[in-house]
Design a protein around this motif. Structure first.
Motif, PDB file in Angstrom:
ATOM      1  N   THR A  80       0.935  -1.247  -0.024  1.00  0.00           N
ATOM      2  CA  THR A  80      -0.112   0.134  -0.012  1.00  0.00           C
ATOM      3  C   THR A  80       0.843   1.321  -0.046  1.00  0.00           C
ATOM      4  O   THR A  80       0.630   2.141  -0.856  1.00  0.00           O
ATOM      5  N   GLN A  81       2.090   1.096   0.912  1.00  0.00           N
ATOM      6  CA  GLN A  81       2.709   2.533   0.789  1.00  0.00           C
ATOM      7  C   GLN A  81       3.662   2.740  -0.344  1.00  0.00           C
ATOM      8  O   GLN A  81       3.707   3.772  -1.104  1.00  0.00           O
ATOM      9  N   ARG A  82       3.893   1.404  -1.061  1.00  0.00           N
ATOM     10  CA  ARG A  82       4.539   1.745  -2.438  1.00  0.00           C
ATOM     11  C   ARG A  82       3.670   2.356  -3.502  1.00  0.00           C
ATOM     12  O   ARG A  82       3.786   3.192  -4.445  1.00  0.00           O
ATOM     13  N   LEU A  83       2.278   1.685  -3.526  1.00  0.00           N
ATOM     14  CA  LEU A  83       1.419   2.311  -4.285  1.00  0.00           C
ATOM     15  C   LEU A  83       0.918   3.695  -4.322  1.00  0.00           C
ATOM     16  O   LEU A  83       0.872   4.735  -5.126  1.00  0.00           O
ATOM     17  N   ALA A 116       2.959   5.892  -2.817  1.00  0.00           N
ATOM     18  CA  ALA A 116       4.147   6.794  -3.337  1.00  0.00           C
ATOM     19  C   ALA A 116       3.835   7.009  -4.709  1.00  0.00           C
ATOM     20  O   ALA A 116       4.404   7.738  -5.156  1.00  0.00           O
ATOM     21  N   ASP A 117       3.180   5.927  -5.525  1.00  0.00           N
ATOM     22  CA  ASP A 117       3.385   6.262  -6.954  1.00  0.00           C
ATOM     23  C   ASP A 117       1.640   6.862  -7.362  1.00  0.00           C
ATOM     24  O   ASP A 117       1.423   6.971  -8.500  1.00  0.00           O
ATOM     25  N   GLY A 118       1.121   7.449  -6.351  1.00  0.00           N
ATOM     26  CA  GLY A 118      -0.076   8.229  -6.419  1.00  0.00           C
ATOM     27  C   GLY A 118      -1.300   7.227  -6.657  1.00  0.00           C
ATOM     28  O   GLY A 118      -2.266   7.985  -7.610  1.00  0.00           O
ATOM     29  N   ILE A 119      -1.273   5.969  -6.382  1.00  0.00           N
ATOM     30  CA  ILE A 119      -2.157   4.849  -6.829  1.00  0.00           C
ATOM     31  C   ILE A 119      -3.342   4.855  -5.398  1.00  0.00           C
ATOM     32  O   ILE A 119      -2.745   4.323  -4.395  1.00  0.00           O
ATOM     33  N   ALA A 120      -4.338   4.902  -5.648  1.00  0.00           N
ATOM     34  CA  ALA A 120      -5.295   4.828  -4.469  1.00  0.00           C
ATOM     35  C   ALA A 120      -5.497   3.390  -4.405  1.00  0.00           C
ATOM     36  O   ALA A 120      -5.667   2.654  -5.286  1.00  0.00           O
ATOM     37  N   VAL A 121      -5.965   2.890  -3.163  1.00  0.00           N
ATOM     38  CA  VAL A 121      -6.092   1.429  -2.721  1.00  0.00           C
ATOM     39  C   VAL A 121      -7.084   1.295  -2.122  1.00  0.00           C
ATOM     40  O   VAL A 121      -7.450   1.919  -1.064  1.00  0.00           O
TER      41      VAL A 121
END
Length: 366
Positions: A69-72, A74-79
């Motif tokens: 979740t943190q990596r996503l 950081a790439d601007g992707i909502a989870v």
């Protein structure tokens, strides 16, 4: 829902991530399993690029799924955070007789994300993660200390006829051992082992005290005012902050009460209207409310007056206590809402908050 909508659903584990692409027809399109590593993350992103603007859903996004979740993020992707219980229910009700595999779990996460309502977007706060880790660390230390004290009790029963009383401390055990001077080799061995356990307890006491200090500092840094409520100390305030996370994920005080297990469950049938005790919800939060309720009953508070009125109305102790816990759940919710507004957590406050509170003080209104 667009016909070409695809959700990348992930079943996270400590060493691997299993992802399934689930389409709008709730059918799996493809599945991939990667290592939980930077290389595995890159493979997962390339897998998702096969579809235009896919959604992402992770089971337990704040738990085992937190690194992904943190990596996503950081790439601007909502989870979307999918609770493990919800995904398990989807899997049990699906075809395949509820067989449990990583692939089936990932598909269940995708179906839950596409069909369930009121799922919230995951947010991983480093401070909340650290506070949760501190609490778990302290709980592990306390459990280890309890086990060590129990072992020491057993040894003392062999060394002295009366053994040791309850509430044994390291200092009390050391005083007992000073009075024991065995001559037999076997008893000398037992005394030596007991002395070692006393040293372990002293070390654990120091570590527990340090963990408690770290938790107190983290609570102060969080800016929460939960400790102003009657019956909530530093430790319970830390548990509430760590386990609730962002209060804006609850649409109302009723939803929060359901999450804490303080709200009764409807069990009506036909013309009979009744409710039963909820065994669901976060039991740690329920324990915090229980402690809060017991404390308020023992003190001269409006909470005690409310409890006494319920008893006078014919309710048993447990029934009156449950009513009080339900009220206190609303008090905690409103305090969290006020903290979030004061600290600027979320624009415009929360749609479930009300400007007219029946519990403006730290105790429920009566």
């Amino acid at each position: 829902m667009p016909a070409d909508r695809v959700v990348i659903a992930v079943d996270p584990h400590k060493a691997s991530w299993t992802a399934a692409a689930v389409d709008a027809a709730l059918q799996p399109v493809d599945v991939i399993r990667v290592d939980a590593s930077p290389q595995g993350y890159r493979r997962l992103r390339r897998f998702a690029q096969r579809w235009s603007d896919p959604g992402w859903a992770i089971e337990g996004a704040a738990g085992l799924g937190a690194p992904l979740t943190q990596r996503l993020h950081a790439d601007g992707i909502a989870v979307t955070d999918v609770p493990a219980k919800l995904a398990a229910r989807v899997r049990v009700l699906s075809t395949g007789h509820g067989r449990k595999t990583d692939e089936a779990d990932a598909i269940s996460v995708g179906i839950a994300a596409l069909t369930a309502t009121r799922l919230h977007t995951a947010s991983v706060d480093a401070a909340i993660t650290a506070l949760r880790a501190l609490l778990e660390h302290r709980e592990d230390l306390v459990k280890t200390r309890t086990q060590t004290v129990n072992r020491l009790h057993v040894l003392l029963t062999h060394l002295t006829p009366s053994g040791a009383a309850r509430g044994l401390t390291a200092d009390r055990a050391a005083d007992i051992l000073r009075q024991i001077r065995p001559r037999e080799p076997a008893l000398k061995t037992l005394r030596s082992l007991a002395a070692d356990l006393v040293a372990e307890i002293r070390a654990l006491d120091r570590r527990i005290a340090k963990a408690a200090g770290d938790i107190a500092a983290a609570v102060e840094l969080s800016g929460t005012t939960l400790t102003e409520l009657s019956g909530i100390g530093i430790l319970n305030a830390a548990k509430i902050v760590a386990r609730v996370g962002t209060v804006h994920r609850f649409r109302s005080a009723d939803a929060f009460a359901t999450y804490t297990g303080a709200a009764p469950i409807a069990a009506s049938s036909g013309d009979v209207t009744r409710h039963r005790l909820s065994r669901a919800g976060d039991r740690q939060l329920n324990c915090c409310l229980h402690t809060m309720a017991i404390t308020q009953i023992a003190r001269d508070t409006p909470g005690r007056d409310y409890y006494r009125r319920k008893r006078a109305a014919g309710k048993s102790h447990r029934e009156a206590l449950r009513c009080l816990k339900r009220r206190l759940s609303d008090v905690v919710y409103r305090q969290l809402i006020r903290d979030a507004a004061r600290l600027g957590a979320g624009p415009g406050g929360h749609s479930g908050a009300t400007p007219i509170s029946s519990a403006a003080s730290s105790n429920p209104a009566c």
